[in-house]
Design a protein around this motif. Structure first.
Motif, short mmCIF file in Angstrom:
data_model
loop_
_atom_site.label_atom_id
_atom_site.label_comp_id
_atom_site.label_asym_id
_atom_site.label_seq_id
_atom_site.Cartn_x
_atom_site.Cartn_y
_atom_site.Cartn_z
N ASP A 69 0.82 -1.21 0.00
CA ASP A 69 0.00 0.00 0.00
C ASP A 69 0.86 1.26 0.00
OD1 ASP A 69 -2.26 -1.53 -0.01
OD2 ASP A 69 -2.70 -1.29 2.13
N ILE A 70 1.96 1.24 0.74
CA ILE A 70 2.84 2.41 0.79
C ILE A 70 3.47 2.65 -0.58
CG2 ILE A 70 5.03 3.25 1.75
CD1 ILE A 70 4.17 1.88 4.40
N PHE A 71 3.93 1.58 -1.24
CA PHE A 71 4.54 1.76 -2.56
C PHE A 71 3.52 2.23 -3.60
CE2 PHE A 71 7.98 -1.13 -0.97
CZ PHE A 71 8.98 -0.18 -1.03
N ILE A 72 2.30 1.75 -3.52
CA ILE A 72 1.26 2.23 -4.43
C ILE A 72 1.02 3.72 -4.20
CG2 ILE A 72 -1.20 2.06 -5.00
CD1 ILE A 72 0.50 -0.19 -6.17
N PHE A 73 0.97 4.12 -2.94
CA PHE A 73 0.78 5.54 -2.63
C PHE A 73 1.94 6.38 -3.16
CE2 PHE A 73 1.59 9.15 0.19
CZ PHE A 73 0.42 9.85 -0.01
N LEU A 74 3.18 5.91 -2.98
CA LEU A 74 4.33 6.65 -3.50
C LEU A 74 4.30 6.74 -5.02
CD1 LEU A 74 7.19 5.34 -1.19
CD2 LEU A 74 6.05 7.56 -1.11
N GLY A 75 3.82 5.68 -5.68
CA GLY A 75 3.69 5.72 -7.13
C GLY A 75 2.66 6.75 -7.58
N LEU A 76 1.56 6.82 -6.85
CA LEU A 76 0.55 7.84 -7.18
C LEU A 76 1.08 9.25 -6.94
CD1 LEU A 76 -2.64 6.14 -5.71
CD2 LEU A 76 -2.07 6.48 -8.11
N ALA A 77 1.87 9.41 -5.89
CA ALA A 77 2.49 10.72 -5.64
C ALA A 77 3.46 11.08 -6.76
CB ALA A 77 3.20 10.71 -4.29
N LEU A 78 4.22 10.10 -7.25
CA LEU A 78 5.13 10.33 -8.37
C LEU A 78 4.37 10.73 -9.63
CD1 LEU A 78 8.08 10.09 -9.45
CD2 LEU A 78 7.46 7.77 -10.12
N ALA A 79 3.26 10.06 -9.90
CA ALA A 79 2.44 10.41 -11.07
C ALA A 79 1.87 11.82 -10.93
CB ALA A 79 1.32 9.39 -11.25
N THR A 80 1.49 12.19 -9.71
CA THR A 80 0.97 13.54 -9.48
C THR A 80 2.06 14.58 -9.74
OG1 THR A 80 -0.56 12.68 -7.84
CG2 THR A 80 -0.14 15.03 -7.79
N LEU A 81 3.27 14.32 -9.27
CA LEU A 81 4.38 15.24 -9.52
C LEU A 81 4.68 15.35 -11.02
CD1 LEU A 81 6.81 14.38 -6.60
CD2 LEU A 81 5.40 16.42 -6.87
N ALA A 82 4.60 14.23 -11.73
CA ALA A 82 4.82 14.27 -13.19
C ALA A 82 3.74 15.11 -13.86
CB ALA A 82 4.82 12.85 -13.76
N PHE A 83 2.50 14.98 -13.41
CA PHE A 83 1.41 15.78 -13.97
C PHE A 83 1.66 17.26 -13.74
CE2 PHE A 83 -2.66 17.96 -13.37
CZ PHE A 83 -3.21 17.79 -14.62
N PHE A 84 2.10 17.62 -12.54
CA PHE A 84 2.38 19.03 -12.24
C PHE A 84 3.55 19.55 -13.08
CE2 PHE A 84 0.37 18.55 -7.85
CZ PHE A 84 -0.84 19.07 -8.29
N ALA A 85 4.57 18.73 -13.30
CA ALA A 85 5.71 19.15 -14.12
C ALA A 85 5.29 19.39 -15.56
CB ALA A 85 6.82 18.10 -14.05
N VAL A 86 4.47 18.48 -16.10
CA VAL A 86 4.00 18.65 -17.48
C VAL A 86 3.10 19.89 -17.57
CG1 VAL A 86 2.50 17.63 -19.24
CG2 VAL A 86 4.25 16.25 -18.13
N SER A 87 2.23 20.08 -16.60
CA SER A 87 1.34 21.25 -16.62
C SER A 87 2.15 22.54 -16.57
CB SER A 87 0.39 21.20 -15.43
OG SER A 87 -0.41 20.05 -15.49
N ARG A 88 3.16 22.59 -15.71
CA ARG A 88 3.98 23.79 -15.60
C ARG A 88 4.70 24.06 -16.92
NH1 ARG A 88 9.07 23.43 -11.99
NH2 ARG A 88 9.58 22.26 -13.84
N ASN A 89 5.20 23.01 -17.56
CA ASN A 89 5.91 23.17 -18.82
C ASN A 89 4.98 23.68 -19.92
OD1 ASN A 89 7.89 23.07 -20.75
ND2 ASN A 89 7.73 20.87 -21.08
N VAL A 90 3.78 23.12 -20.00
CA VAL A 90 2.83 23.55 -21.04
C VAL A 90 2.37 24.98 -20.78
CG1 VAL A 90 0.54 23.11 -22.00
CG2 VAL A 90 2.11 21.21 -21.63
N ILE A 91 2.13 25.33 -19.54
CA ILE A 91 1.72 26.70 -19.23
C ILE A 91 2.85 27.68 -19.55
CG2 ILE A 91 1.14 28.26 -17.32
CD1 ILE A 91 -0.47 25.91 -16.13
N GLY A 92 4.10 27.27 -19.27
CA GLY A 92 5.24 28.13 -19.63
C GLY A 92 5.36 28.30 -21.13
N ALA A 93 5.12 27.22 -21.89
CA ALA A 93 5.17 27.31 -23.35
C ALA A 93 4.05 28.20 -23.87
CB ALA A 93 5.07 25.92 -23.98
N TYR A 94 2.88 28.12 -23.24
CA TYR A 94 1.78 29.00 -23.65
C TYR A 94 2.12 30.47 -23.35
CZ TYR A 94 -2.84 31.08 -23.97
OH TYR A 94 -3.90 31.88 -24.30
#
Length: 132
Positions: A69-94
């Motif tokens: 359960d802890i590793f699944i939670f850490l994986g979801l946190a990693l995916a959330t951080l990746a989403f935020f990084a992609v969002s920041r990059n796209v907003i910067g490009a815009y």
């Protein structure tokens, strides 16, 4: 005469002025904390069983299930951080497109690469969950 000494001794030990106000505040704080901590001594809640189910008496399997359960939670946190990084990059490009420093094609490339990155991260997380 001894009565005067005793009275004077008692008068000297009582706080006066600002010290008396501080003494009252400290006393009021201590009394408040003493009475407000009584409900905090309630029984602790039971822990939730792991998502794979609870095991009766097998503590090693129980710890493995909690680790899963802890590793699944850490994986979801990693995916959330990746989403935020992609969002920041796209907003910067815009922002660059709006300032005239970038093109709409660059924005589309950033968006497409970000979506592919997120799909790849989710794929890796589902594969890792199957392995665990």
């Amino acid at each position: 005469m001894t009565e005067r000494v005793i009275e004077n001794l008692g008068a000297e030990t009582k706080p006066t002025g600002p010290l008396r106000n501080m003494y009252r505040k400290v006393t009021a704080t201590v009394v408040t904390f003493a009475f407000t901590t009584v409900p905090a001594m309630a029984q602790l809640p039971t822990t939730a069983p792991p998502t794979r189910g609870s095991t009766a008496g097998n503590y090693i399997q129980l710890m493995q299930d909690y680790a899963y359960d802890i590793f699944i939670f850490l994986g979801l946190a990693l995916a959330t951080l990746a989403f935020f990084a992609v969002s920041r990059n796209v907003i910067g490009a815009y922002g660059e497109v709006q300032d005239g420093k970038g093109t709409w094609g660059q924005l589309g490339m950033n968006f497409g690469a970000g979506v592919l990155l997120l799909v790849f991260v989710v794929f890796l997380l589902t594969e890792a969950a199957a392995i665990l």
